[in-house]
Design an enzyme around this catalytic site. Sequence first.
Site, PDB file in Angstrom:
ATOM      1  N   CYS A 242    -121.566  -2.231 -48.463  1.00  0.00           N
ATOM      2  CA  CYS A 242    -120.355  -3.041 -48.256  1.00  0.00           C
ATOM      3  C   CYS A 242    -119.375  -2.383 -47.295  1.00  0.00           C
ATOM      4  CB  CYS A 242    -119.676  -3.323 -49.597  1.00  0.00           C
ATOM      5  SG  CYS A 242    -119.355  -1.847 -50.581  1.00  0.00           S
TER       6      CYS A 242
ATOM      7  N   LYS B  18    -124.507  -7.506 -66.171  1.00  0.00           N
ATOM      8  CA  LYS B  18    -125.422  -8.486 -65.595  1.00  0.00           C
ATOM      9  C   LYS B  18    -125.803  -7.974 -64.217  1.00  0.00           C
ATOM     10  CE  LYS B  18    -126.128 -11.614 -63.148  1.00  0.00           C
ATOM     11  NZ  LYS B  18    -127.176 -11.793 -62.074  1.00  0.00           N
TER      12      LYS B  18
ATOM     13  N   GLU C 254    -119.767 -10.496 -42.393  1.00  0.00           N
ATOM     14  CA  GLU C 254    -120.534  -9.388 -42.953  1.00  0.00           C
ATOM     15  C   GLU C 254    -122.022  -9.718 -42.875  1.00  0.00           C
ATOM     16  OE1 GLU C 254    -120.097  -6.441 -46.731  1.00  0.00           O
ATOM     17  OE2 GLU C 254    -120.150  -8.572 -47.194  1.00  0.00           O
TER      18      GLU C 254
ATOM     19  N   GLY D 180    -116.942 -13.579 -55.306  1.00  0.00           N
ATOM     20  CA  GLY D 180    -115.782 -12.969 -55.965  1.00  0.00           C
ATOM     21  C   GLY D 180    -114.650 -13.956 -56.159  1.00  0.00           C
TER      22      GLY D 180
ATOM     23  N   GLY E 248    -119.739  -7.676 -55.131  1.00  0.00           N
ATOM     24  CA  GLY E 248    -120.575  -8.635 -54.423  1.00  0.00           C
ATOM     25  C   GLY E 248    -119.821  -9.255 -53.263  1.00  0.00           C
ATOM     26  N   SER E 249    -120.230 -10.439 -52.870  1.00  0.00           N
ATOM     27  CA  SER E 249    -119.634 -11.088 -51.706  1.00  0.00           C
ATOM     28  C   SER E 249    -118.238 -11.619 -52.019  1.00  0.00           C
ATOM     29  CB  SER E 249    -120.521 -12.246 -51.238  1.00  0.00           C
ATOM     30  OG  SER E 249    -120.473 -13.311 -52.171  1.00  0.00           O
ATOM     31  N   THR E 250    -117.450 -11.765 -50.975  1.00  0.00           N
ATOM     32  CA  THR E 250    -116.107 -12.315 -51.131  1.00  0.00           C
ATOM     33  C   THR E 250    -116.164 -13.752 -51.641  1.00  0.00           C
ATOM     34  OG1 THR E 250    -115.186 -10.865 -49.435  1.00  0.00           O
ATOM     35  CG2 THR E 250    -113.999 -12.911 -49.864  1.00  0.00           C
ATOM     36  N   GLU E 251    -117.156 -14.500 -51.178  1.00  0.00           N
ATOM     37  CA  GLU E 251    -117.297 -15.893 -51.604  1.00  0.00           C
ATOM     38  C   GLU E 251    -117.518 -15.984 -53.119  1.00  0.00           C
ATOM     39  OE1 GLU E 251    -120.205 -19.781 -50.754  1.00  0.00           O
ATOM     40  OE2 GLU E 251    -120.746 -17.794 -50.001  1.00  0.00           O
TER      41      GLU E 251
END
Length: 506
Positions: A294, A185, A395, A243, A238-241
């Site tokens: 990243c 995806k 970030e 993830g 991707g972002s930590t949020e």
Amino acid sequence: MESIVQTLEFPLFINGERTPSISGETFTVINPATGEVAAKVAKAGKEDVEAAVLSARQAFDSGVWSKKSPQERAHLLVQFGNKIIEHADELGYLESISSGATVRRISNLDILSIVDLLQQTAKFTVEYPYVESLPNLPFPGPSNNQVWREPLGVVAAVTAWNFPMILAMWKIAPALAMGNSIVVKPASNTPLSTLKLAELAAEAGIPAGVFNVVSGPGASIGEALVTHPSVDKVAFTGSTEVGSRIMEQASKTVKRVTLELGGKSPAIVLPDADMSITIPGILFGFLTHSGQVCESGTRVLVHDSIYDQVIEQLAELASTIKIGNPLDIATGMGPMVSQQQLDTVLSYIESGIQEGARLVCGGKRAIVKGFENGYYIEPTIFADVHNDMKIAREEIFGPVLSVIRYSTVEEAIEIANDTIYGLAGGIWTKDVNKGMKIASELKAGTIWINDWHMLRSDAPFGGYKQSGFGRELGRYALDEYSQLKHVHCSLVPEVSQKHWYQILLG
């Protein structure tokens, strides 16, 4: 580079075929250099996800790929790489018009990187220890014991928009090498090159259903993939949020997960650093792909004795970078990926100013002649930054550098590690031994000494702390896409000799 694409309309890729979405809906991909529509792409729904996962599951269970020998899989991975070389210009064009990446970078880095990864992975596939024999032990009794490595099954890969081909291939190559099937995806901003990669894989001889791509919104089809009971593993960049949310969703069906998340990577400049490589190296570290990387070196920690010198030289060299059309080979820095990202970065710049950081250069939207609607931002350097400022802690994902002053090496290490992230870090020094010692103190998955962004196909990449877990690249990635099985074969022929049965039977 001129367009070589006949039509910029892209269906899904399911079961070895270009497939329209069941709903017939499409969405647009915007060229960030112009702000104009670059392509129309099929918008997958949950029914399309179901079809892609079913295709991947049937392909896996049939053994058409999972039961091939490592040598056969390795051969087809190399053939896949050859197809990529043949279509390098087209892939580069698709990558550039959707992500804003410069063709200078794509041709000199991205294409070479993914072909090298396929070739290296093919080599690891043949060499990999699929069967390990354990030594004979006196307890509990004579037996033959082996540890087998087997494929997991169906892998769901959810990738970010900054390096679409590279991030996809970091998951595709090891997943396929170990005999898995995969559903990718890609990010909605940048699905074009991933869809083309799936076509090339099929042309290379990888069987139908083994490599599928569904494009569309992450909130719906991404979640449908992550929670699907027939998906055995999720690999996310991707972002930590996001993830964290994927990890939570995957836990409901106890899936294997690898996460490559955010970073706020520190670069420590020691007083003895060679400025002829340090200054361009710092710029390369935080301005590559306009800072949308990243593991960018976005916090630079500079010793008191060279602080003003470093800031002055950084600003001077940054002013020479050519910002412009990413399809022009002369361009060094392209746009942000989207209007949303442009606005986000500009808001961080305003935050830095409000918190009292000193704006040395940049700080504004860049206007490029002929590309006035493009999402460009000037290289931006802040001095006198404190590590508790928002621009030093969060970030930004843009061309923004925070320069922080330090007095002792111990203080620099403490500042460097004072972050929720741990993706990368670096040291600039002429004393390599001192650099190695500092590297051992930095809490991050990759450390560079006198360089930045140098990732290898045979070296692991991944994070500490909230930068994620699991590793991509190298032989280490194959471990992430395989299952361990212990097989015990008794060598005791008589029941009377199996004294451990007496625990139950007396």
